[in-house]
Scaffold this active site. Structure first.
Site, PDB file in Angstrom:
ATOM      1  N   ILE A 190       0.834  -1.210   0.000  1.00  0.00           N
ATOM      2  CA  ILE A 190       0.000   0.000   0.000  1.00  0.00           C
ATOM      3  C   ILE A 190       0.865   1.255   0.000  1.00  0.00           C
ATOM      4  O   ILE A 190       0.612   2.198  -0.750  1.00  0.00           O
ATOM      5  CB  ILE A 190      -0.985  -0.043   1.193  1.00  0.00           C
ATOM      6  CG1 ILE A 190      -1.981  -1.200   0.975  1.00  0.00           C
ATOM      7  CG2 ILE A 190      -1.720   1.278   1.358  1.00  0.00           C
ATOM      8  CD1 ILE A 190      -2.939  -1.446   2.118  1.00  0.00           C
ATOM      9  N   GLY A 276       0.383  -1.545   7.515  1.00  0.00           N
ATOM     10  CA  GLY A 276      -0.304  -2.826   7.472  1.00  0.00           C
ATOM     11  C   GLY A 276      -1.747  -2.689   7.914  1.00  0.00           C
ATOM     12  O   GLY A 276      -2.231  -1.589   8.197  1.00  0.00           O
ATOM     13  N   HIS A 449       3.656 -13.239 -31.064  1.00  0.00           N
ATOM     14  CA  HIS A 449       4.750 -12.283 -31.225  1.00  0.00           C
ATOM     15  C   HIS A 449       4.229 -11.009 -31.887  1.00  0.00           C
ATOM     16  O   HIS A 449       3.470 -11.109 -32.834  1.00  0.00           O
ATOM     17  CB  HIS A 449       5.857 -12.885 -32.094  1.00  0.00           C
ATOM     18  CG  HIS A 449       6.940 -11.888 -32.411  1.00  0.00           C
ATOM     19  ND1 HIS A 449       7.873 -11.527 -31.476  1.00  0.00           N
ATOM     20  CD2 HIS A 449       7.195 -11.149 -33.528  1.00  0.00           C
ATOM     21  CE1 HIS A 449       8.691 -10.618 -32.013  1.00  0.00           C
ATOM     22  NE2 HIS A 449       8.296 -10.370 -33.253  1.00  0.00           N
TER      23      HIS A 449
HETATM   24  P1  FAD Z   1     -13.298  -6.179   3.334  1.00  0.00           P
HETATM   25  O1  FAD Z   1     -13.157  -5.812   1.927  1.00  0.00           O
HETATM   26  O2  FAD Z   1     -12.584  -5.365   4.359  1.00  0.00           O
HETATM   27  O3  FAD Z   1     -14.854  -6.171   3.639  1.00  0.00           O
HETATM   28  C1  FAD Z   1     -15.379  -6.375   4.889  1.00  0.00           C
HETATM   29  C2  FAD Z   1     -16.738  -5.727   4.937  1.00  0.00           C
HETATM   30  O4  FAD Z   1     -17.392  -6.160   6.115  1.00  0.00           O
HETATM   31  C3  FAD Z   1     -16.699  -4.206   4.996  1.00  0.00           C
HETATM   32  O5  FAD Z   1     -17.502  -3.713   3.979  1.00  0.00           O
HETATM   33  C4  FAD Z   1     -17.269  -3.886   6.367  1.00  0.00           C
HETATM   34  O6  FAD Z   1     -18.061  -2.710   6.362  1.00  0.00           O
HETATM   35  C5  FAD Z   1     -18.126  -5.090   6.630  1.00  0.00           C
HETATM   36  N1  FAD Z   1     -18.321  -5.383   8.052  1.00  0.00           N
HETATM   37  C6  FAD Z   1     -17.361  -5.625   8.974  1.00  0.00           C
HETATM   38  N2  FAD Z   1     -17.909  -5.916  10.156  1.00  0.00           N
HETATM   39  C7  FAD Z   1     -19.244  -5.864   9.963  1.00  0.00           C
HETATM   40  C8  FAD Z   1     -20.333  -6.088  10.808  1.00  0.00           C
HETATM   41  N3  FAD Z   1     -20.166  -6.440  12.078  1.00  0.00           N
HETATM   42  N4  FAD Z   1     -21.567  -5.939  10.299  1.00  0.00           N
HETATM   43  C9  FAD Z   1     -21.743  -5.579   9.000  1.00  0.00           C
HETATM   44  N5  FAD Z   1     -20.754  -5.376   8.153  1.00  0.00           N
HETATM   45  C10 FAD Z   1     -19.504  -5.525   8.629  1.00  0.00           C
HETATM   46  N6  FAD Z   1      -6.071  -6.511  -2.529  1.00  0.00           N
HETATM   47  C11 FAD Z   1      -5.843  -7.040  -3.736  1.00  0.00           C
HETATM   48  O7  FAD Z   1      -6.016  -8.239  -3.906  1.00  0.00           O
HETATM   49  N7  FAD Z   1      -5.431  -6.257  -4.785  1.00  0.00           N
HETATM   50  C12 FAD Z   1      -5.214  -4.935  -4.646  1.00  0.00           C
HETATM   51  O8  FAD Z   1      -4.843  -4.255  -5.608  1.00  0.00           O
HETATM   52  C13 FAD Z   1      -5.445  -4.340  -3.384  1.00  0.00           C
HETATM   53  N8  FAD Z   1      -5.259  -3.017  -3.207  1.00  0.00           N
HETATM   54  C14 FAD Z   1      -5.535  -2.470  -1.991  1.00  0.00           C
HETATM   55  C15 FAD Z   1      -5.342  -1.107  -1.834  1.00  0.00           C
HETATM   56  C16 FAD Z   1      -5.618  -0.493  -0.626  1.00  0.00           C
HETATM   57  C17 FAD Z   1      -5.405   0.993  -0.462  1.00  0.00           C
HETATM   58  C18 FAD Z   1      -6.135  -1.275   0.456  1.00  0.00           C
HETATM   59  C19 FAD Z   1      -6.472  -0.637   1.760  1.00  0.00           C
HETATM   60  C20 FAD Z   1      -6.315  -2.645   0.307  1.00  0.00           C
HETATM   61  C21 FAD Z   1      -6.006  -3.253  -0.913  1.00  0.00           C
HETATM   62  N9  FAD Z   1      -6.167  -4.630  -1.109  1.00  0.00           N
HETATM   63  C22 FAD Z   1      -5.890  -5.176  -2.323  1.00  0.00           C
HETATM   64  C23 FAD Z   1      -6.632  -5.526  -0.028  1.00  0.00           C
HETATM   65  C24 FAD Z   1      -8.116  -5.855  -0.211  1.00  0.00           C
HETATM   66  O9  FAD Z   1      -8.854  -4.655  -0.208  1.00  0.00           O
HETATM   67  C25 FAD Z   1      -8.576  -6.786   0.900  1.00  0.00           C
HETATM   68  O10 FAD Z   1      -7.749  -7.926   0.936  1.00  0.00           O
HETATM   69  C26 FAD Z   1     -10.018  -7.226   0.663  1.00  0.00           C
HETATM   70  O11 FAD Z   1     -10.877  -6.126   0.622  1.00  0.00           O
HETATM   71  C27 FAD Z   1     -10.462  -8.204   1.746  1.00  0.00           C
HETATM   72  O12 FAD Z   1     -11.774  -8.575   1.524  1.00  0.00           O
HETATM   73  P2  FAD Z   1     -12.747  -8.988   2.706  1.00  0.00           P
HETATM   74  O13 FAD Z   1     -14.048  -9.300   2.067  1.00  0.00           O
HETATM   75  O14 FAD Z   1     -12.109  -9.995   3.567  1.00  0.00           O
HETATM   76  O15 FAD Z   1     -12.883  -7.682   3.620  1.00  0.00           O
HETATM   77  P1  AMP Z   2       2.605  -4.179   4.845  1.00  0.00           P
HETATM   78  O1  AMP Z   2       2.348  -4.984   6.089  1.00  0.00           O
HETATM   79  O2  AMP Z   2       3.042  -4.966   3.652  1.00  0.00           O
HETATM   80  O3  AMP Z   2       1.465  -3.240   4.529  1.00  0.00           O
HETATM   81  O4  AMP Z   2       3.858  -3.235   5.180  1.00  0.00           O
HETATM   82  C1  AMP Z   2       3.904  -2.345   6.276  1.00  0.00           C
HETATM   83  C2  AMP Z   2       5.350  -1.981   6.512  1.00  0.00           C
HETATM   84  O5  AMP Z   2       5.426  -0.935   7.487  1.00  0.00           O
HETATM   85  C3  AMP Z   2       6.206  -3.126   7.061  1.00  0.00           C
HETATM   86  O6  AMP Z   2       7.247  -3.389   6.165  1.00  0.00           O
HETATM   87  C4  AMP Z   2       6.710  -2.596   8.405  1.00  0.00           C
HETATM   88  O7  AMP Z   2       8.061  -2.989   8.635  1.00  0.00           O
HETATM   89  C5  AMP Z   2       6.626  -1.084   8.242  1.00  0.00           C
HETATM   90  N1  AMP Z   2       6.529  -0.362   9.532  1.00  0.00           N
HETATM   91  C6  AMP Z   2       5.745  -0.676  10.595  1.00  0.00           C
HETATM   92  N2  AMP Z   2       5.929   0.222  11.615  1.00  0.00           N
HETATM   93  C7  AMP Z   2       6.860   1.133  11.179  1.00  0.00           C
HETATM   94  C8  AMP Z   2       7.474   2.304  11.764  1.00  0.00           C
HETATM   95  N3  AMP Z   2       7.178   2.727  12.997  1.00  0.00           N
HETATM   96  N4  AMP Z   2       8.388   2.988  11.012  1.00  0.00           N
HETATM   97  C9  AMP Z   2       8.696   2.585   9.762  1.00  0.00           C
HETATM   98  N5  AMP Z   2       8.156   1.490   9.183  1.00  0.00           N
HETATM   99  C10 AMP Z   2       7.237   0.764   9.858  1.00  0.00           C
END
Ligand code: FAD
Ligand code: AMP
Length: 470
Positions: A190, A276, A449
């Site tokens: 991210i 993270g 290709h």
């Molecule tokens: P989520 O997508 O987090 O969905 C969980 C849902 O549950 C949410 O909508 C929440 O509102 C709902 N919820 C939680 N608790 C409750 C409750 N008690 N009642 C009702 N609703 C609830 N992954 C990729 O594979 N490719 C990417 O390019 C990628 N890019 C990313 C970029 C960013 C900036 C971020 C933050 C994440 C990215 N990810 C990417 C990770 C990806 O978004 C997550 O792995 C994925 O969304 C996980 O899916 P999920 O269904 O487990 O959870």
């Molecule tokens: P990811 O878990 O892949 O999203 O990566 C998060 C990254 O943040 C990891 O590589 C961590 O080592 C780094 N990180 C966590 N805490 C700190 C901190 N206090 N300063 C600098 N880097 C950090």
């Protein structure tokens, strides 16, 4: 009390996909989702569609076009003076998000999945309590429950997020202007993607990473090459730099970093905390139902995503494994099919990873270092995009494809790519490995290709030292 065959808590790529698959299989299914979008309207799609995969890729694509116009168009004999309209770029991103989240609502209708808006929690192992935004409550009986509650950005005490000067990934996707000096804590997926977006649009970006090694999860050849390329592009990536304090002031944010035993103070206009994500497993009534979480808050499940309690399952970011949308979706499909009596299988060894920097980074299977440490004898072959006709025509010659095969059986054990469209190229590798292909199988497969995919072909030949073009 309304009764369902299946209630899914969470409508992200884990939950909504599980719900649709279950409905396809004839189960009476509801999905409880509480998300509200930037207009305070209820929305499906979870992190991925609303504040994750999709909006980040929209901004990555927009900023990529800008950088192309600014830095590379002239090589193609095209001159233009691009200007940025952040409001328009953000509106485009938001439109894509709304179209897709509304699309899920449409898919729910088509498949007869009931969307119950509100916060869901377990009232027992066979019933779900839902509290709507207006406070009204209902309890629904469920033969099966899938928890797909996802994850949220991790916070660290030294850098408290205020979503103004110090933001998490959600705040960083919504900047209304390009910060001049941008700090990013964490050189993970991210941090690298969001750092790239704002650097391309003109910010001076410094990425602070506590670990001494860059992208420690990737194959070393890939992380070394990626570090070189991203640094050359202008990302100032500082390794072994641990952020110990950050203070938001009126005009800037001051960050204290521990580097080589000494403390350094840096100043930024904005700071992104990208250290993270943590599982979102509070307020789910897990205790009530006797469901265990581990010390980091992940719901404990077996290889079939069963919690060990009644018919309660859990999938996606709230359970072990990589926090990736496609991993969540595949688990969702598998659990729905298992509930319907089928015998599905998810190959957890073969989940592709993609980082959407440019060039992109993608891999599947094992790294050479992990294989060597495990005592496996391997043969690796690499092919640089510099030697690919298609990559040269595109003007995208950074990076390579590396294939690692077992030295005795020739079976492909890992494929690692840094290069243009690596996100798409990795699919061939995953299919090959899923079918137990040898490097020779890829080498004997005719590739069109000129394509970037020919680099996969050449890397397969290179495992046997017979690449043609390098
Ligand atoms: P989520 O997508 O987090 O969905 C969980 C849902 O549950 C949410 O909508 C929440 O509102 C709902 N919820 C939680 N608790 C409750 C409750 N008690 N009642 C009702 N609703 C609830 N992954 C990729 O594979 N490719 C990417 O390019 C990628 N890019 C990313 C970029 C960013 C900036 C971020 C933050 C994440 C990215 N990810 C990417 C990770 C990806 O978004 C997550 O792995 C994925 O969304 C996980 O899916 P999920 O269904 O487990 O959870
Ligand atoms: P990811 O878990 O892949 O999203 O990566 C998060 C990254 O943040 C990891 O590589 C961590 O080592 C780094 N990180 C966590 N805490 C700190 C901190 N206090 N300063 C600098 N880097 C950090």
């Amino acid at each position: 009390m309304d009764a369902y065959d299946l209630i899914v808590i969470g409508g992200g790529p884990g939950g909504y996909v599980a719900a649709i698959r279950a409905a396809q299989l004839g189960l009476k299914t509801a999905c409880v989702e509480r998300w509200r979008d930037d207009q305070d309207k209820p929305a499906l799609g979870g992190t991925c569609l609303n504040v994750g995969c999709i909006p980040s890729k929209a901004l990555l694509d927009s900023s990529h076009h800008f950088e192309f116009m600014q830095r590379h168009a002239a090589e193609h004999g095209i001159t233009a003076e691009p200007a940025i309209d952040i409001a328009k770029m953000q509106a485009r991103k938001q439109k894509i998000v709304s179209q897709l989240t509304q699309g899920i609502a449409g898919l729910f209708k088509k498949n007869k999945v009931t969307w119950i808006q509100g916060h869901g929690s377990l009232a027992a192992a066979d019933s779900v309590r839902v509290v709507a935004a207006d406070g009204t409550e209902q309890t629904l009986a469920a033969r099966h429950i899938i928890i797909a509650s996802g994850s949220v950005p991790m916070a660290i005490p030294p850098a408290p997020v205020d979503q103004d000067r110090i933001v998490d990934s959600t705040g960083a996707l919504a900047f209304d202007a390009v910060p001049q000096r941008l700090g990013v804590i964490g050189a993970g997926v991210i941090g690298l993607e969001l750092g790239s977006v704002w650097r391309r649009l003109g910010a001076e970006v410094t990425i602070l990473e506590a670990l001494p090694q860059f992208l420690a999860v990737a194959d070393e050849a890939v992380s070394k090459e990626a570090l070189k390329i991203l640094s050359r592009q202008g990302l100032d990536i500082r390794l072994g730099a641990k952020v110990v304090a950050a203070k938001a002031g009126k005009k800037a944010v001051t960050v204290e970093v521990e580097l080589d035993g000494a403390n350094e103070t840096l100043e930024f206009d904005k700071l992104i905390v990208a250290v993270g994500r943590r599982p979102n497993t509070g307020e789910l009534g897990l205790d009530t139902a006797g469901i265990a979480v581990d010390e980091r808050g992940f719901i404990a499940v077996d290889e079939h995503c069963h919690t060990g309690v009644g018919n309660v399952w859990a999938i996606g970011d709230c359970v072990r494994g990589p926090m990736l949308a496609h991993k969540a979706s595949e688990e969702g499909i598998a659990v729905a099919e298992r509930i319907a009596g089928q015998k599905p299988h998810v190959d957890f060894e073969l989940i592709p990873w993609v980082i959407y920097t440019w060039p992109e980074i993608a891999w599947a299977g094992h790294t050479e270092q992990a294989l060597t440490a495990a005592g496996r004898k391997v043969r690796a072959g690499s092919f640089p995009f510099m030697a690919s006709g298609r990559a040269r025509a595109m003007g995208d010659t950074d990076g390579f494809v590396k294939i690692i095969a077992d030295a005795d059986t020739d079976r492909v054990l890992g494929v690692h790519i840094v290069g243009p469209n690596a996100s798409e190229l990795i699919a061939e590798a995953v299919i090959a490995m899923e079918f137990g292909a040898s490097a020779e199988d890829i080498a004997r497969t005719v590739h069109g290709h000129p394509t970037l995919a020919e680099s996969m072909h050449e890397a397969a030949l290179a495992t046997d030292r017979r690449a043609i073009h390098f």
